[in-house]
Design a protein around this motif. Structure first.
Motif, PDB file in Angstrom:
ATOM      1  N   MET A  72       0.877  -1.331  -0.182  1.00  0.00           N
ATOM      2  CA  MET A  72       0.149  -0.151  -0.036  1.00  0.00           C
ATOM      3  C   MET A  72       0.778   1.294  -0.096  1.00  0.00           C
ATOM      4  N   THR A  73       0.662   2.294  -1.034  1.00  0.00           N
ATOM      5  CA  THR A  73       1.372   3.463  -1.082  1.00  0.00           C
ATOM      6  C   THR A  73       0.676   4.586   0.015  1.00  0.00           C
ATOM      7  N   ARG A  74       1.239   5.056   0.918  1.00  0.00           N
ATOM      8  CA  ARG A  74       0.871   5.956   1.744  1.00  0.00           C
ATOM      9  C   ARG A  74       1.157   7.210   1.364  1.00  0.00           C
ATOM     10  N   ILE A  75       0.222   8.205   1.484  1.00  0.00           N
ATOM     11  CA  ILE A  75       0.228   9.669   0.614  1.00  0.00           C
ATOM     12  C   ILE A  75      -0.304  10.663   1.833  1.00  0.00           C
ATOM     13  N   ILE A  76       0.611  11.638   1.723  1.00  0.00           N
ATOM     14  CA  ILE A  76       0.082  12.884   2.427  1.00  0.00           C
ATOM     15  C   ILE A  76      -0.192  13.937   1.283  1.00  0.00           C
ATOM     16  N   VAL A  77      -1.360  14.726   1.670  1.00  0.00           N
ATOM     17  CA  VAL A  77      -1.790  15.785   0.680  1.00  0.00           C
ATOM     18  C   VAL A  77      -1.711  17.045   1.334  1.00  0.00           C
ATOM     19  N   ALA A  78      -0.786  18.003   0.674  1.00  0.00           N
ATOM     20  CA  ALA A  78      -0.577  19.368   1.347  1.00  0.00           C
ATOM     21  C   ALA A  78      -1.041  20.378   0.239  1.00  0.00           C
ATOM     22  N   ASP A  79      -1.981  21.106   0.806  1.00  0.00           N
ATOM     23  CA  ASP A  79      -2.722  22.073  -0.329  1.00  0.00           C
ATOM     24  C   ASP A  79      -3.642  22.847   0.794  1.00  0.00           C
ATOM     25  N   ASP A  80      -3.513  24.224   0.639  1.00  0.00           N
ATOM     26  CA  ASP A  80      -4.218  25.125   1.442  1.00  0.00           C
ATOM     27  C   ASP A  80      -5.791  25.143   0.889  1.00  0.00           C
TER      28      ASP A  80
ATOM     29  N   VAL B 177       4.646   9.148  -0.457  1.00  0.00           N
ATOM     30  CA  VAL B 177       4.656  10.182  -1.309  1.00  0.00           C
ATOM     31  C   VAL B 177       3.915  11.315  -0.921  1.00  0.00           C
ATOM     32  N   LEU B 178       4.407  12.692  -1.172  1.00  0.00           N
ATOM     33  CA  LEU B 178       3.873  13.885  -0.637  1.00  0.00           C
ATOM     34  C   LEU B 178       3.402  14.608  -1.939  1.00  0.00           C
ATOM     35  N   LEU B 179       2.045  14.549  -1.910  1.00  0.00           N
ATOM     36  CA  LEU B 179       1.438  15.638  -3.023  1.00  0.00           C
ATOM     37  C   LEU B 179       1.474  16.983  -2.496  1.00  0.00           C
ATOM     38  N   LEU B 180       2.256  17.846  -3.160  1.00  0.00           N
ATOM     39  CA  LEU B 180       2.740  19.144  -2.776  1.00  0.00           C
ATOM     40  C   LEU B 180       2.221  20.458  -3.529  1.00  0.00           C
ATOM     41  N   ASP B 181       1.446  21.249  -3.125  1.00  0.00           N
ATOM     42  CA  ASP B 181       1.271  22.602  -3.710  1.00  0.00           C
ATOM     43  C   ASP B 181       2.265  23.535  -3.523  1.00  0.00           C
ATOM     44  N   LEU B 182       2.607  24.123  -4.368  1.00  0.00           N
ATOM     45  CA  LEU B 182       3.606  25.350  -4.504  1.00  0.00           C
ATOM     46  C   LEU B 182       3.270  26.524  -3.858  1.00  0.00           C
ATOM     47  N   SER B 183       1.865  26.975  -3.831  1.00  0.00           N
ATOM     48  CA  SER B 183       1.504  28.103  -3.506  1.00  0.00           C
ATOM     49  C   SER B 183       0.890  28.298  -2.137  1.00  0.00           C
TER      50      SER B 183
ATOM     51  N   ALA C  30       8.762  10.594  -1.782  1.00  0.00           N
ATOM     52  CA  ALA C  30       8.790  11.105  -3.227  1.00  0.00           C
ATOM     53  C   ALA C  30       7.788  12.272  -2.954  1.00  0.00           C
ATOM     54  N   ILE C  31       8.560  13.527  -3.735  1.00  0.00           N
ATOM     55  CA  ILE C  31       7.763  14.851  -3.513  1.00  0.00           C
ATOM     56  C   ILE C  31       7.084  15.031  -5.049  1.00  0.00           C
ATOM     57  N   LEU C  32       5.608  14.794  -4.961  1.00  0.00           N
ATOM     58  CA  LEU C  32       5.060  15.136  -6.307  1.00  0.00           C
ATOM     59  C   LEU C  32       4.233  16.519  -6.292  1.00  0.00           C
ATOM     60  N   VAL C  33       4.797  17.484  -7.159  1.00  0.00           N
ATOM     61  CA  VAL C  33       4.136  18.795  -6.842  1.00  0.00           C
ATOM     62  C   VAL C  33       3.034  18.686  -7.867  1.00  0.00           C
ATOM     63  N   LEU C  34       1.804  19.302  -7.378  1.00  0.00           N
ATOM     64  CA  LEU C  34       0.684  19.465  -7.880  1.00  0.00           C
ATOM     65  C   LEU C  34       0.117  20.902  -7.711  1.00  0.00           C
TER      66      LEU C  34
END
Length: 214
Positions: free
Chosen positions: A1-9, A50-56, A77-81
Motif C-alpha cells: 500500500m502506497t501511503r500519501i500525504i496531501v498538502a494544499d491550502d 509520497v507527498l502531494l505538494l502545492d507550491l502556492s 517522493a515529492i510530487l508537485v501538484l
C-alpha cells in the motif's frame, strides 16, 4: 500500500484528491496539511511514501519547502501538484528535490499513474511539460537569460508583478510585508536591468514566461 500525504491550502482541492486516490486499492491518503508547517509536522509523525505538494501555500517559498523536506525525509517522493504551468517552476522544483510535477488541470488518471511512477523510483512530467523544458533548455543553451539567475522567491515576485499584482496583493499571497516585496522587486529590476514594472511585463512576454496566464 502506497501511503500519501496531501498538502494544499484549499479544503476542496484536498477533498477532491482524496476522492481520486481512494478509487485505487493500492493508494491510501494517511494525512492532510494546509501549509508547510503542518506538512513538516505530519511527516515527522506519519510514515509516508509520497507527498502531494502545492507550491502556492501561504508562508515560505515552495522551493524552500521542497528542499527542507528532501533533506529531512529523503525517502519521501515529492510530487508537485500546482496551478503553475510555466516550465521554469517545474525546473526549479525538480532541482530543489521534487521527483514529479503536474498542474491541477491534469486528468485524474494521470495523477494515479504519476503517484505509482514516483513511488517506484521514477520521475513524472507530462509529455507537454517535458517537451517545453527541452525546448527551453535548447533555446537557452548558448546564452543564460537573466530570469534564470533570480532566486526562487525573486522569481515568484517577478511573475506576480508581470501578471499585474500590486505589492499588497503579493505580500498577502506570500505572507510577508509589502516592504519585503518592494525589496524583492528592486532586486528583480536590478538583476534584469529593467527600469519599471511595464518593462518587466514586456520582458516576461518576450521570454514567453506568461504563456499560461495570458
Amino acid at each position: 500500500m502506497t501511503r500519501i500525504i496531501v498538502a494544499d491550502d484549499h479544503t476542496l482541492v484536498r477533498a477532491g484528491l482524496q476522492r481520486i486516490l481512494a478509487g485505487s486499492d493500492d493508494l491510501e491518503v494517511v494525512g492532510e496539511a494546509a501549509n508547510g508547517a503542518q506538512a513538516m509536522a505530519l511527516l515527522e509523525q506519519t510514515p509516508c511514501d509520497v507527498l502531494l505538494l502545492d507550491l502556492s501555500m501561504p508562508g515560505r517559498s515552495g522551493m524552500d519547502l521542497i528542499a527542507q523536506i528532501k533533506a529531512s525525509f529523503p525517502r519521501v517522493a515529492i510530487l508537485v501538484l500546482t496551478m503553475h504551468g510555466e516550465e521554469q517552476y517545474a525546473v526549479r522544483a525538480l532541482k530543489a528535490g521534487a521527483v514529479g510535477y503536474m498542474t491541477k488541470e491534469s486528468a485524474p488518471s494521470e495523477l494515479v499513474s504519476a503517484v505509482r511512477k514516483v513511488v517506484a523510483g521514477g520521475v513524472h512530467l507530462s509529455l507537454a511539460m517535458a517537451e517545453r523544458i527541452a525546448q527551453d533548455l535548447a533555446t537557452a543553451a548558448g546564452d543564460t537569460p537573466g530570469y534564470r539567475r533570480l532566486s526562487d522567491r525573486e522569481f515568484d515576485v517577478f511573475l506576480m508583478l508581470a501578471r499585474g499584482l500590486n505589492l499588497s496583493d503579493i505580500a498577502d499571497s506570500l505572507c510577508v510585508s509589502a516592504k519585503t516585496v518592494s525589496t524583492y522587486k528592486a532586486r528583480v529590476l536590478q538583476k534584469l536591468d529593467l527600469k519599471s514594472q511595464t518593462e518587466l511585463v514586456h520582458y516576461a512576454i518576450k521570454h514567453n514566461l506568461l504563456r499560461d496566464s495570458l
